[in-house]
Motif scaffolding. Structure first.
Motif, PDB file in Angstrom:
ATOM      1  N   ASN A 122      15.592 -26.870  -2.780  1.00  0.00           N
ATOM      2  CA  ASN A 122      14.258 -26.335  -3.388  1.00  0.00           C
ATOM      3  C   ASN A 122      12.974 -26.322  -2.752  1.00  0.00           C
ATOM      4  O   ASN A 122      12.244 -25.942  -3.150  1.00  0.00           O
ATOM      5  CB  ASN A 122      14.334 -26.740  -4.634  1.00  0.00           C
ATOM      6  N   HIS A 134      11.331 -23.068  -1.372  1.00  0.00           N
ATOM      7  CA  HIS A 134      10.696 -22.428  -2.559  1.00  0.00           C
ATOM      8  C   HIS A 134       9.509 -23.297  -3.187  1.00  0.00           C
ATOM      9  O   HIS A 134       8.608 -22.545  -3.454  1.00  0.00           O
ATOM     10  CB  HIS A 134      11.644 -22.378  -3.825  1.00  0.00           C
ATOM     11  N   THR A 153      19.238 -19.490  -6.547  1.00  0.00           N
ATOM     12  CA  THR A 153      19.015 -20.554  -5.893  1.00  0.00           C
ATOM     13  C   THR A 153      19.643 -20.489  -4.617  1.00  0.00           C
ATOM     14  O   THR A 153      19.271 -20.702  -3.421  1.00  0.00           O
ATOM     15  CB  THR A 153      19.571 -21.688  -6.528  1.00  0.00           C
ATOM     16  N   ASN A 206      18.105 -18.058  -2.138  1.00  0.00           N
ATOM     17  CA  ASN A 206      17.305 -18.284  -1.559  1.00  0.00           C
ATOM     18  C   ASN A 206      17.534 -19.268  -0.183  1.00  0.00           C
ATOM     19  O   ASN A 206      17.290 -19.296   0.730  1.00  0.00           O
ATOM     20  CB  ASN A 206      16.455 -19.317  -2.395  1.00  0.00           C
ATOM     21  N   THR A 248      12.725 -21.664 -10.676  1.00  0.00           N
ATOM     22  CA  THR A 248      13.741 -22.257 -10.078  1.00  0.00           C
ATOM     23  C   THR A 248      14.126 -21.732  -8.711  1.00  0.00           C
ATOM     24  O   THR A 248      14.392 -22.466  -7.701  1.00  0.00           O
ATOM     25  CB  THR A 248      15.247 -22.043 -11.106  1.00  0.00           C
ATOM     26  N   TRP A 249      13.960 -20.329  -8.334  1.00  0.00           N
ATOM     27  CA  TRP A 249      14.109 -19.728  -7.410  1.00  0.00           C
ATOM     28  C   TRP A 249      13.079 -18.823  -6.925  1.00  0.00           C
ATOM     29  O   TRP A 249      12.150 -18.444  -7.814  1.00  0.00           O
ATOM     30  CB  TRP A 249      15.580 -18.902  -7.058  1.00  0.00           C
TER      31      TRP A 249
END
Length: 541
Positions: free
Chosen positions: A179, A182, A322, A325, A354-355
């Motif tokens: 993550n 992002h 997710t 990404n 989250t994304w």
């Protein structure tokens, strides 16, 4: 004799946590490997160790950090920092005030503070902090009784408080390699203020290979910093109506050349129409919503559409975005009816935190709900009222806030990347008489984004520096192409002699999507381009 503050690179900030070490992994060995992997700053955090043990750990950690010329900070304990000669301290909101810490520490000491709100950041700046740790971005295993999760979009609001200051910022809370990009990209404020780094605990400490874990994170941060992080850069001078028409036209055969697989988690009411529209354009649809499929699917698809008109598997949507990404595939988000219920609103927030969306597409009521604006209301999936007083300002502001392309659909469609707004004035009123016409626009946009990404990857170029929408290709042009494909096809369909009303219009629309040519698109497209200079932008949203 005065001592200047050490030069600190906040890019990859390791916070230690011995309790997270994998079985058989020595703490000092893990720290050494982490530094070899690219950690640029270390904070020693020991909440349960006795003073003597804490001091020993800090002193030995300092020896290792000095070998790599990496500064070392101590969490909370001023006495430990003074005793072992740390480069500074990190304190929380309930710990010792900055002014008191500053009076006890050497003038060269670096002081950082945890901040959970814009007000915390503002106070930290006033109190003389050198950096702030903003968050928590996500949930984390390393702290109990955390403040409310800020989310990626909330980080940007805090970063705005640092405009015009020299105070640095790192994100904290649940950050890992999956993550990190992002977090860096999505948190850039509407004024262009970006994070200086990421504070990481478990993704490195809990890894049996901390060097590799650190290398992966360091690469992500370097890649982000090497590009232009500002969302307030000037509009691309190439964006003229004629140039955009040419680019849109070139994407029509590109869809058919690449035939991208377009993954769609979509409204059950329109799944059939969406699949047929995808096929007509020259791509292939796949409808899948199980979370267990998303990792594998993300490698094969060209793009992803998430339309939550009938929310049935939120976990699948979270996982799909997710993984898209991670694999640098465009993500189109169509928040159908988002303003209708509180559950839809909280679900949309969860997804966008989250994304990273590449494109968010919706009508006035839906986008107003995303923006938390009361200017336009919605009733179910429909907008209520006259729409936005200034749609150009609205879409550009929301694009900068959400760090993506925004598509506002209506009688006229507005598409923006935050710097440029394109108004499209095509379409036929029969689109409003069939179920799912708006959803098919989302399908079309996802299809053209997939083709644009594949085309750019094939030529090894990213058409414009939309500072990492997490994909290659010009997603603004792709979004325009997706909107025009559906609206232009509707005009050709409505003009057919065999179309007598909405019942005959839908199959004709699918036919005309399949019959689109570059020449038809160029001739029929009715677009205007508005390039926004900084003085024209309002960022109060």
């Amino acid at each position: 004799m005065t001592h200047s503050k050490p030069t600190v690179d906040y890019s990859l900030y390791l916070v230690t946590g011995r309790a997270l070490l994998p079985a058989g992994k020595d703490y000092y060995e893990s720290l050494e490997e982490s530094l070899q992997g690219g950690v640029t700053l270390v904070q020693i955090r020991e909440k349960t160790a006795e003073t003597g043990e804490f001091l020993e750990i800090a002193c030995r950690s300092k020896e290792i950090c000095r070998k790599h010329n990496v500064p070392i900070l101590i969490n909370d304990r001023i006495d430990i920092a003074l005793a072992m000669g740390a480069d500074g301290v990190h304190i929380g909101q309930t710990d010792m005030p900055i002014a008191v810490a500053r009076s006890l520490l050497p003038p060269s000491a670096v002081i950082g503070v945890t901040c959970n709100t814009p007000e915390h950041v503002r106070q930290a700046v006033e109190d003389g902090a050198d950096y702030v740790g903003v968050g928590p971005a996500w949930t984390t295993q390393t702290k109990k009784n955390l403040n409310a999760i800020v989310g990626i979009r909330g980080l940007g609001m805090m970063l705005r408080e640092l405009d015009g200051t020299q105070v640095k910022a790192v994100a904290i809370g649940g950050i890992k390699s999956t993550n990190a990009l992002h977090c860096l990209h999505g948190s850039v404020s509407t004024t262009g203020h970006a994070l200086d780094g990421l504070a990481v605990v478990s993704d490195i400490v809990a890894s049996p290979e901390p060097k590799l874990a650190a290398e992966k994170l360091a690469f992500i941060v370097r890649a982000f910093k090497s590009g232009p992080p500002s969302s307030s850069s000037l509009p691309d001078a190439r964006y003229t109506a004629e140039w955009i028409k040419e680019q849109v036209a070139s994407l029509v055969p590109a869809v058919r050349k690449h035939g991208p697989l377009v993954h769609q988690i979509t409204n059950t009411v329109v799944a059939n129409q969406s699949a047929n529209a995808t096929l007509a354009l020259g791509a292939s649809p796949i409808m899948a919503s199980a979370p267990e499929e998303m990792e594998d699917l993300s490698r094969a698809i060209g793009g992803l559409l998430i339309n939550f008109g009938t929310i049935q598997n939120l976990d699948g949507m979270l996982a799909a975005g997710t993984w898209a990404n991670i694999n640098l595939k465009p993500v189109v988000f169509d928040p159908v009816g988002v303003g209708a219920t509180r559950y839809r609103q909280t679900s949309a927030d969860a997804l966008l935190n989250t994304w990273q969306a590449t494109v968010i597409k919706g009508n006035a009521g839906e986008l107003a709900a995303i923006a938390k604006s009361t200017e336009v209301r919605s009733r179910g999936v429909d907008s209520v009222g006259q729409g936005f007083e200034d749609p150009i300002a609205f879409v550009s502001q929301l694009a900068r806030k959400e760090r993506c392309v925004i598509v506002l659909t209506g009688v006229q469609d507005y598409i923006s990347d935050g710097n440029t707004v394109i108004r499209c004035s095509n379409g036929h009123k029969l689109l409003g008489d069939i179920t799912g016409s708006g959803c098919m626009v989302g399908t079309s946009v996802a299809t053209f984004c997939a083709a644009a990404s594949l085309e750019a990857a094939e030529s090894q170029t990213a058409a414009v520096a939309h500072d990492a929408l997490l994909v290659k290709g010009d997603m603004l042009v792709a979004a325009v192409a997706g909107v025009l494909a559906l609206t232009v096809a509707s005009e050709f369909a409505a003009a057919r002699q065999d179309v007598l009303g909405s019942g005959t219009f839908l199959p004709a629309l699918i036919d005309e999507l399949g019959a689109l040519t570059p020449e038809k698109m160029v001739k029929a497209a009715n677009i205007e381009v508005f390039s926004l200079q900084p003085a024209q932008r309002k960022d109060e949203m």
